[in-house]
Design a protein around this motif. Structure first.
Motif, PDB file in Angstrom:
ATOM      1  N   VAL A  72      34.152  34.201  41.719  1.00  0.00           N
ATOM      2  CA  VAL A  72      32.766  34.344  41.545  1.00  0.00           C
ATOM      3  C   VAL A  72      32.729  35.479  40.588  1.00  0.00           C
ATOM      4  N   PRO A  73      32.538  35.296  39.333  1.00  0.00           N
ATOM      5  CA  PRO A  73      32.147  36.475  38.491  1.00  0.00           C
ATOM      6  C   PRO A  73      30.575  36.680  38.327  1.00  0.00           C
ATOM      7  N   PHE A 130      41.290  27.642  39.275  1.00  0.00           N
ATOM      8  CA  PHE A 130      40.283  28.097  40.087  1.00  0.00           C
ATOM      9  C   PHE A 130      39.135  27.614  39.589  1.00  0.00           C
ATOM     10  N   VAL A 131      37.994  27.046  40.516  1.00  0.00           N
ATOM     11  CA  VAL A 131      36.556  26.614  39.967  1.00  0.00           C
ATOM     12  C   VAL A 131      35.765  27.990  39.895  1.00  0.00           C
ATOM     13  N   MET A 132      34.594  27.854  39.338  1.00  0.00           N
ATOM     14  CA  MET A 132      33.807  28.994  39.137  1.00  0.00           C
ATOM     15  C   MET A 132      32.405  28.732  39.983  1.00  0.00           C
ATOM     16  N   GLU A 133      32.379  29.765  40.866  1.00  0.00           N
ATOM     17  CA  GLU A 133      30.902  29.501  41.478  1.00  0.00           C
ATOM     18  C   GLU A 133      30.007  31.038  41.145  1.00  0.00           C
ATOM     19  N   GLU A 134      28.784  30.579  41.179  1.00  0.00           N
ATOM     20  CA  GLU A 134      27.949  31.861  40.819  1.00  0.00           C
ATOM     21  C   GLU A 134      27.405  32.454  42.032  1.00  0.00           C
ATOM     22  N   SER A 135      27.068  33.915  41.961  1.00  0.00           N
ATOM     23  CA  SER A 135      26.569  34.647  43.205  1.00  0.00           C
ATOM     24  C   SER A 135      25.110  34.641  42.995  1.00  0.00           C
ATOM     25  N   GLN A 188      31.507  42.211  39.041  1.00  0.00           N
ATOM     26  CA  GLN A 188      32.842  41.945  39.628  1.00  0.00           C
ATOM     27  C   GLN A 188      33.041  40.347  39.528  1.00  0.00           C
ATOM     28  N   VAL A 189      34.562  40.250  39.942  1.00  0.00           N
ATOM     29  CA  VAL A 189      35.013  38.835  39.811  1.00  0.00           C
ATOM     30  C   VAL A 189      35.659  38.669  41.287  1.00  0.00           C
ATOM     31  N   GLU A 190      35.236  37.730  42.069  1.00  0.00           N
ATOM     32  CA  GLU A 190      35.660  37.733  43.678  1.00  0.00           C
ATOM     33  C   GLU A 190      36.825  36.439  43.180  1.00  0.00           C
ATOM     34  N   GLY A 191      37.891  36.553  44.067  1.00  0.00           N
ATOM     35  CA  GLY A 191      38.847  35.493  44.004  1.00  0.00           C
ATOM     36  C   GLY A 191      39.019  35.053  45.257  1.00  0.00           C
ATOM     37  N   VAL A 192      39.148  33.743  45.557  1.00  0.00           N
ATOM     38  CA  VAL A 192      39.397  33.196  46.972  1.00  0.00           C
ATOM     39  C   VAL A 192      40.293  32.186  46.964  1.00  0.00           C
ATOM     40  N   TYR A 193      41.733  32.284  47.631  1.00  0.00           N
ATOM     41  CA  TYR A 193      42.431  31.148  47.609  1.00  0.00           C
ATOM     42  C   TYR A 193      43.021  30.671  49.099  1.00  0.00           C
ATOM     43  N   VAL A 194      42.957  29.580  49.466  1.00  0.00           N
ATOM     44  CA  VAL A 194      43.234  29.378  50.986  1.00  0.00           C
ATOM     45  C   VAL A 194      44.036  27.824  50.773  1.00  0.00           C
ATOM     46  N   ALA A 195      45.305  27.940  51.483  1.00  0.00           N
ATOM     47  CA  ALA A 195      46.016  26.648  51.506  1.00  0.00           C
ATOM     48  C   ALA A 195      46.983  26.759  52.683  1.00  0.00           C
ATOM     49  N   LYS A 196      47.828  26.092  52.944  1.00  0.00           N
ATOM     50  CA  LYS A 196      49.045  26.228  53.936  1.00  0.00           C
ATOM     51  C   LYS A 196      50.070  27.323  53.344  1.00  0.00           C
ATOM     52  N   GLY A 197      50.454  28.205  54.011  1.00  0.00           N
ATOM     53  CA  GLY A 197      51.738  29.074  53.848  1.00  0.00           C
ATOM     54  C   GLY A 197      51.290  30.120  52.527  1.00  0.00           C
ATOM     55  N   VAL A 198      50.132  30.435  52.422  1.00  0.00           N
ATOM     56  CA  VAL A 198      49.836  31.389  51.331  1.00  0.00           C
ATOM     57  C   VAL A 198      50.205  32.756  52.075  1.00  0.00           C
ATOM     58  N   ASN A 199      50.907  33.298  50.831  1.00  0.00           N
ATOM     59  CA  ASN A 199      51.369  34.790  51.479  1.00  0.00           C
ATOM     60  C   ASN A 199      50.927  36.012  50.476  1.00  0.00           C
ATOM     61  N   VAL A 200      51.486  37.068  50.756  1.00  0.00           N
ATOM     62  CA  VAL A 200      51.157  38.304  49.743  1.00  0.00           C
ATOM     63  C   VAL A 200      51.775  38.081  48.428  1.00  0.00           C
ATOM     64  N   GLY A 201      52.903  37.587  48.435  1.00  0.00           N
ATOM     65  CA  GLY A 201      53.609  37.251  47.148  1.00  0.00           C
ATOM     66  C   GLY A 201      52.856  36.538  46.180  1.00  0.00           C
TER      67      GLY A 201
END
Ligand code: ZN
Length: 347
Positions: free
Chosen positions: A196-197, A120-125, A216-229
């Protein structure tokens, strides 16, 4: 006459040694010379006085020279990156003489480090944001009742749309920006993976568990076929790494406008592991409701021009203060922003 010559030398030496040479003009030696005048026979006073005035002029000239030197002297630059020798003998220090890294700063570094290693890369809010990023882009249209769940601080002034600006009440205010910024990753077959912490603000009644300013630390992950697992595995991996022990996790259905399905994520108590009925961290329940998370809502992806039929992703928002409090058994969230040295020095 001999003693005048001696005093003259002493005074000139003083000027050349002094960091404030002008004080020599007020020295007792010089005043002493003037004091001698009235002890002399009348006929000698005039020539003696002239001698002393000559010495005084010499001193004034020397003062100007010395001041010139003092003004142009260059000190060696201080290397603020030089390592400190912690074993070197220290002078008596007041508590305020030596700073420590704030516990939240240090833990945010640790959290970021774990996520960095997971890709994960880090971004600032930011500390002020608009309603589009705080709400609309997250599927809270205008008038959505869930907007009222956030006790937001708002500006008195309005932006060009006539909306007030907001001190972000969650790091999710950065989701749309993260998705847009890294959207091109997807076409290259790479994931969007960012955290984003940062600091968030809520107009809360304050008590041991509620603070108007927290992290808070926000996490975002998007790709093909990402699921709850993938979501659960990522959070479990992070938490086990952070607490340095095996933990159990469970999810309960929940509601957020910007994720579907949404979950409340709980972990087994890292303090007592469910074995202490009097545990203050988990109230003896063995489980701690820790954070909100879910699969990113298709409308949130669409707001960032990402096709939800092609890509899926998860997002989570975790209170950092809470993580740190559990790690160290801190009983009151207000300690973090209190500036209390007796608290801060323990870290
Ligand atoms: Zn416990």
């Amino acid at each position: 006459m001999e003693s005048i010559e001696k005093v003259r030398k002493i005074l000139l030496d003083k000027v050349y040694d002094s960091d404030s040479p002008r004080e020599v003009l007020r020295s007792k030696e010089l005043r002493g010379l003037y004091g001698l005048i009235k002890t002399l026979p009348v006929e000698e006073r005039s020539s003696f006085g002239q001698k002393i005035n000559g010495i005084k002029q010499e001193i004034e000239k020397a003062i100007l020279e010395r001041e010139e030197v003092l003004n142009t002297v260059s000190l060696p630059p201080i290397d603020i990156t030089a390592p400190m020798d912690i074993n070197a003998p220290q002078p008596e220090l007041l508590p305020s003489d030596r700073g420590t890294i704030h516990p939240l700063s240090r833990e945010i570094d640790r959290i970021s480090d774990i996520f960095n290693r997971m890709g994960f890369v880090m971004e600032e809010s930011r500390e002020i944001d608009d309603q589009f990023h705080m709400f609309e882009s997250l599927n809270f249209p205008k008038g959505h009742p869930a907007r009222d769940d956030y006790d937001t601080f708002m500006t008195v002034e309005t932006d060009k749309d006539g909306d007030r600006l907001i001190a972000p009440a969650h790091t999710s205010t950065m989701q749309n920006r993260v998705l847009v910024k890294y959207r091109d990753n997807l076409a290259k077959g790479e994931a969007i993976a960012a955290i984003v912490p940062d600091r968030v603000f809520r107009n809360e009644d304050l008590d041991a568990r509620h603070e108007h300013t927290f992290y808070q630390v926000e996490g975002v992950y998007v790709a093909k076929g990402v699921n709850v697992g993938n979501l659960i595995a990522t959070l479990q991996e992070f938490l086990q790494e952070y607490y340095g022990k095996k933990l159990y996790v469970r999810v309960n259905p929940f509601y957020f406008p910007f994720t579907e399905p949404s979950f409340e994520f709980a972990l087994s108590c890292p303090f007592c592991e469910g074995k202490n009925p009097d545990c203050k961290v988990c109230s003896g329940e063995g489980w701690i409701e820790l954070l909100g998370c879910g699969m990113i809502h298709p409308k949130v992806l669409e707001a960032a021009d990402i096709d939800p039929n092609e890509y899926t992703g998860f997002a989570f928002g975790c209170g950092i203060d809470r993580l740190v409090m559990m790690k160290y058994g801190i009983e009151d969230v207000r300690h973090f922003e209190s500036g209390r040295l007796d608290f801060l020095e323990q870290f």
